[in-house]
Scaffold this motif. Structure first.
Motif, PDB file in Angstrom:
ATOM      1  N   ALA A 209      14.434  17.844 -16.907  1.00 47.73           N
ATOM      2  CA  ALA A 209      14.199  19.290 -16.778  1.00 47.73           C
ATOM      3  C   ALA A 209      13.705  19.628 -15.373  1.00 47.73           C
ATOM      4  CB  ALA A 209      13.205  19.762 -17.826  1.00 47.73           C
ATOM      5  N   PHE A 210      12.796  18.808 -14.868  1.00 48.15           N
ATOM      6  CA  PHE A 210      12.277  19.007 -13.516  1.00 48.15           C
ATOM      7  C   PHE A 210      13.411  18.924 -12.483  1.00 48.15           C
ATOM      8  CE2 PHE A 210      10.716  17.057  -9.573  1.00 48.15           C
ATOM      9  CZ  PHE A 210       9.794  18.012  -9.165  1.00 48.15           C
ATOM     10  N   LEU A 211      14.219  17.874 -12.573  1.00 46.76           N
ATOM     11  CA  LEU A 211      15.331  17.695 -11.630  1.00 46.76           C
ATOM     12  C   LEU A 211      16.374  18.799 -11.772  1.00 46.76           C
ATOM     13  CD1 LEU A 211      15.833  13.828 -11.957  1.00 46.76           C
ATOM     14  CD2 LEU A 211      14.850  15.052 -10.001  1.00 46.76           C
ATOM     15  N   ALA A 212      16.725  19.120 -13.009  1.00 42.25           N
ATOM     16  CA  ALA A 212      17.762  20.124 -13.246  1.00 42.25           C
ATOM     17  C   ALA A 212      17.333  21.504 -12.755  1.00 42.25           C
ATOM     18  CB  ALA A 212      18.123  20.175 -14.723  1.00 42.25           C
ATOM     19  N   LYS A 213      16.078  21.838 -12.933  1.00 45.72           N
ATOM     20  CA  LYS A 213      15.576  23.147 -12.472  1.00 45.72           C
ATOM     21  C   LYS A 213      15.817  23.318 -10.980  1.00 45.72           C
ATOM     22  CE  LYS A 213      13.154  26.979 -12.672  1.00 45.72           C
ATOM     23  NZ  LYS A 213      13.985  28.117 -12.469  1.00 45.72           N
ATOM     24  N   ARG A 214      15.726  22.233 -10.245  1.00 44.56           N
ATOM     25  CA  ARG A 214      15.930  22.298  -8.791  1.00 44.56           C
ATOM     26  C   ARG A 214      17.385  22.106  -8.389  1.00 44.56           C
ATOM     27  NH1 ARG A 214      11.301  21.897 -10.332  1.00 44.56           N
ATOM     28  NH2 ARG A 214       9.421  22.207  -9.123  1.00 44.56           N
ATOM     29  N   LEU A 215      18.135  21.330  -9.159  1.00 43.61           N
ATOM     30  CA  LEU A 215      19.505  20.997  -8.767  1.00 43.61           C
ATOM     31  C   LEU A 215      20.565  21.956  -9.297  1.00 43.61           C
ATOM     32  CD1 LEU A 215      19.364  17.113  -9.166  1.00 43.61           C
ATOM     33  CD2 LEU A 215      19.390  18.424  -7.034  1.00 43.61           C
ATOM     34  N   ILE A 216      20.339  22.586 -10.440  1.00 42.14           N
ATOM     35  CA  ILE A 216      21.351  23.487 -11.005  1.00 42.14           C
ATOM     36  C   ILE A 216      21.707  24.624 -10.041  1.00 42.14           C
ATOM     37  CG2 ILE A 216      21.781  25.201 -12.821  1.00 42.14           C
ATOM     38  CD1 ILE A 216      20.504  23.213 -14.798  1.00 42.14           C
ATOM     39  N   PRO A 217      20.723  25.282  -9.401  1.00 41.20           N
ATOM     40  CA  PRO A 217      21.104  26.340  -8.451  1.00 41.20           C
ATOM     41  C   PRO A 217      21.973  25.820  -7.300  1.00 41.20           C
ATOM     42  CG  PRO A 217      18.768  26.506  -8.980  1.00 41.20           C
ATOM     43  CD  PRO A 217      19.270  25.226  -9.581  1.00 41.20           C
ATOM     44  N   VAL A 218      21.709  24.615  -6.857  1.00 39.55           N
ATOM     45  CA  VAL A 218      22.486  24.024  -5.775  1.00 39.55           C
ATOM     46  C   VAL A 218      23.911  23.749  -6.237  1.00 39.55           C
ATOM     47  CG1 VAL A 218      22.689  22.010  -4.237  1.00 39.55           C
ATOM     48  CG2 VAL A 218      20.438  23.006  -4.710  1.00 39.55           C
ATOM     49  N   VAL A 219      24.052  23.187  -7.431  1.00 35.27           N
ATOM     50  CA  VAL A 219      25.362  22.856  -7.977  1.00 35.27           C
ATOM     51  C   VAL A 219      26.159  24.131  -8.258  1.00 35.27           C
ATOM     52  CG1 VAL A 219      26.561  21.829  -9.970  1.00 35.27           C
ATOM     53  CG2 VAL A 219      24.611  20.652  -8.929  1.00 35.27           C
ATOM     54  N   ARG A 220      25.502  25.155  -8.744  1.00 35.64           N
ATOM     55  CA  ARG A 220      26.210  26.416  -9.056  1.00 35.64           C
ATOM     56  C   ARG A 220      26.709  27.112  -7.809  1.00 35.64           C
ATOM     57  NH1 ARG A 220      22.752  29.077 -14.094  1.00 35.64           N
ATOM     58  NH2 ARG A 220      23.437  27.525 -15.620  1.00 35.64           N
TER      59      ARG A 220
END
Length: 183
Positions: free
Chosen positions: A170-181
């Protein structure tokens, strides 16, 4: 619905397939039951690639193992479907899909929602894994296991490490999802 994968999607799926394979062999030595990073990478596949591509990544990993490549924790080959632990691998595919679907279209994604998505995936993995374990042991390979030992060894002792991985994902995804999107 789009059936054909783009080159970028194929590369991302391949990358997560490799991470899942590596994760099966990276053991975190904690008392009682050591755990691997495989669950983390299957959840991250769904979270970052979306449900469809996350499930494709985990599905490719599964097929590679069933075709005989030694990518599972105890080898590979079609016979692996008779191993009681194979249900967890089936659970990884479905959990990656569900987790990905829960976050892929949601705007204003919060840490809490990602964590709920991860815990949903965790319940899917352990629910299917334990059910499969019970059926294979009691009705296929004739090594009976009762409900309490199943719950103790296949959930209670094993799940704490994966709960920690839910928080990490959850910690990683919160930061990486905006980048991936944005990409």
């Amino acid at each position: 619905m789009k059936n054909k994968l783009s080159t970028k999607e194929m590369v991302l799926c391949a990358m997560f397939t490799v991470l899942i394979i590596a994760g099966a062999f990276i053991k975190i030595p904690v008392p009682v039951v050591p755990f691997t990073l495989q669950f983390l990478f299957t959840m991250m596949a769904g979270l970052l690639l979306g449900g469809r591509l996350g499930a494709v990544s985990v599905g490719i990993y599964t097929l590679l193992g069933l075709f005989g490549l030694p990518v599972f924790a105890e080898g590979g080959g079609f016979w692996y479907i008779l191993k009681p632990s194979f249900g967890y691998i089936i659970g990884f595919i479905i959990a990656s899909y569900v987790t990905g679907k829960m976050v892929e279209k949601r705007e204003g994604l919060t840490f809490g929602w990602i964590l709920i998505s991860n815990f949903t995936g965790l319940l899917i993995v352990y629910g299917l894994g334990m059910l499969y374990y019970y059926i294979i042991c009691n009705y296929v390979i004739d090594t009976p296991i009762g409900l309490w030992p199943l719950f103790l060894y296949c959930f209670l002792l094993a799940v704490p490490g994966d709960i920690c991985l839910c928080f990490l994902a959850a910690f990683l995804a919160k930061r990486l999802i905006p980048v991936v999107r944005r990409a």
